[in-house]
Scaffold this motif. Sequence first.
Motif, PDB file in Angstrom:
ATOM      1  N   LEU A 126       0.891  -1.024   0.043  1.00 43.35           N
ATOM      2  CA  LEU A 126      -0.108   0.175   0.287  1.00 43.35           C
ATOM      3  C   LEU A 126       0.884   1.073  -0.049  1.00 43.35           C
ATOM      4  O   LEU A 126       1.239   1.880   1.051  1.00 43.35           O
ATOM      5  N   THR A 127       1.441   1.522  -1.263  1.00 45.69           N
ATOM      6  CA  THR A 127       2.339   2.669  -1.118  1.00 45.69           C
ATOM      7  C   THR A 127       1.681   3.986  -1.326  1.00 45.69           C
ATOM      8  O   THR A 127       0.246   4.273  -1.315  1.00 45.69           O
TER       9      THR A 127
ATOM     10  N   ARG B 109       1.430   6.297  -3.127  1.00 51.61           N
ATOM     11  CA  ARG B 109       0.738   6.877  -4.436  1.00 51.61           C
ATOM     12  C   ARG B 109      -0.574   6.060  -4.446  1.00 51.61           C
ATOM     13  O   ARG B 109      -1.316   6.681  -4.830  1.00 51.61           O
ATOM     14  N   ARG B 110      -0.646   4.741  -4.167  1.00 55.42           N
ATOM     15  CA  ARG B 110      -1.530   4.015  -4.394  1.00 55.42           C
ATOM     16  C   ARG B 110      -2.873   4.396  -3.032  1.00 55.42           C
ATOM     17  O   ARG B 110      -3.904   4.584  -3.342  1.00 55.42           O
ATOM     18  N   GLN B 111      -2.103   4.998  -2.034  1.00 62.36           N
ATOM     19  CA  GLN B 111      -3.171   5.306  -0.774  1.00 62.36           C
ATOM     20  C   GLN B 111      -3.686   6.815  -1.319  1.00 62.36           C
ATOM     21  O   GLN B 111      -4.904   6.761  -0.933  1.00 62.36           O
TER      22      GLN B 111
ATOM     23  N   ARG C 267      -5.173   7.317  -3.914  1.00 59.50           N
ATOM     24  CA  ARG C 267      -6.304   6.879  -4.971  1.00 59.50           C
ATOM     25  C   ARG C 267      -7.457   6.298  -4.151  1.00 59.50           C
ATOM     26  O   ARG C 267      -8.407   5.949  -4.455  1.00 59.50           O
TER      27      ARG C 267
ATOM     28  N   TRP D  63      -8.591  -1.104  -1.638  1.00 55.26           N
ATOM     29  CA  TRP D  63      -7.538  -1.196  -2.787  1.00 55.26           C
ATOM     30  C   TRP D  63      -8.346  -0.454  -3.771  1.00 55.26           C
ATOM     31  O   TRP D  63      -9.590  -0.843  -4.255  1.00 55.26           O
ATOM     32  N   ASP D  64      -7.259  -0.317  -5.091  1.00 54.03           N
ATOM     33  CA  ASP D  64      -7.729   0.641  -6.287  1.00 54.03           C
ATOM     34  C   ASP D  64      -8.011  -0.468  -7.319  1.00 54.03           C
ATOM     35  O   ASP D  64      -8.855  -0.370  -8.008  1.00 54.03           O
ATOM     36  N   SER D  65      -7.072  -1.307  -7.589  1.00 54.91           N
ATOM     37  CA  SER D  65      -7.235  -2.313  -8.478  1.00 54.91           C
ATOM     38  C   SER D  65      -6.578  -3.746  -8.564  1.00 54.91           C
ATOM     39  O   SER D  65      -5.388  -3.793  -8.236  1.00 54.91           O
TER      40      SER D  65
END
Length: 507
Positions: free
Chosen positions: A273-274, A276-278, A280, A305-307
Amino acid sequence: MSWSGQMKAEERTLPSVTMKFWASMLLVAWFGVLGCVQAEFFTSIGHMTDLIYAEKDLVLSLKEYILVEEAKLSKIKSWANKMEALTSKSAADPEGYLSHPVNAYKLVKRLNTDWPALEDLVLQNSAAGTKYQAVLSADDCFGMGRSAYNEGDYYHTVLWMEQVLKQLDAGEEATTSKAQVLDYLSYAVFQLGDLHRALELTRRLLSIDPSHERAGGNLHYFERLLEEERENILLNHTEAELAPQEGIYERPVDYLPERDIYESLCRGEGVKLTPRRQKRLFCRYHHGNGTPQLLIAPFKEEDEWDSPHIVRYYDVMSDEEIERIKEIAKPKLTRATVRDPKTGILTVASYRVSKSSWLEEEDDPVVARVNLRMQHITGLTVKTAELLQVANYGMGGQYEPHFDFSRKDEQDAFKRLGTGNRVATFLNYMSDVEAGGATVFPDLGAALWPKKGTAVFWYNLLRSGEGDYRTRHAACPVLVGCKWVSNKWFHERGQEFLRPCGSTEVD
């Protein structure tokens, strides 16, 4: 008592043998007197005097039998007193008590070992310390290591036996001897390819017990193998020798390719969960795409989670609903099953350790209410969904990485249902878990932790109808606590929308 059949002959205690001996002697004496009476001794006074002495012997045998019985009863009474104190605490809060894996392990051990051997049991006080704290004794660890050894799991045999040695070296009293531990440990490290250490441990064993026959044979065998290795090195004109592995071993490769990733995620390590991902991931109120019931009382929705898109909903089930579902599910709990991909028949599997039950709406109004709520949240019909499955994970309970959907080579997995593939999974967390129990996605590096009253949702299929292989997931082992979940698997047939929960994901 049926459990006694599980004991080995050499494990039966002397008091048990003594009890049988005196009981048989008493019966012999009684039948002797009875035989005298039936043989018409009463026709002669001279013969009848023999009955006086026979009766006296019978009284003496009876008194000796009573003494042995009293000794036996004293031990049983002592055991019963200890068990009364233990069970009064455990019965007051069974789930709380069993939430600690050591307490659960010791309960199983008592029922399989201690009860059948009351006379020589040594009870560990699992109630010491704070309310549910417990520790594994050296004997407990030895039992775990021996179980691993018997299963051919030498990697974990070494870990457990090393822990036994550590506790014995620290001065802990135990019925297990160092010689017993070294016997198992030396052969286990040999099986892992560490010949140098196997030889060293065998020599240590013989220094403790020079008459150990198996160790003597192993010593000569290990020395011969080591000499052969040295000769091969010389023949190959190499100067390097096989260096000792220093007691650090790699786990052998098994059937699960993502074993290391799976277990690290279960420990809370390696989560991708980087930042950048967080960025989103968002929180919002979910109205169910205009569902009337949710317009008045929307649910709190949080992106996990995004994708692929995985969301969590809050306050999905009340404490009262959870307790009622657990109440009606408990009598129906059986070993959890998986659907055989070839036959479509439900069967047990070693990689799924839990108990589950299936609830129908006719079982209780709360089941129908929860089903309808999941339909409102997802926009997916429950008419073609599977029954509500309730699962309880106890000591070490887990479900190793798996897919919820059927893959191309498993076309018949849901053929019996006639509702197509599993399009989505709705998972309700019905308890908090003190340690372990996360839902992890090894391919994603995602870990979702249980929160009582919340639910997580994801799609198993892409818009094309193909399976989304990124959704391979697992239920991590429960380390401390008791995990309750319920889930609904929605199927393809009868669905009007494939992305009702705000997903913007593209194929």
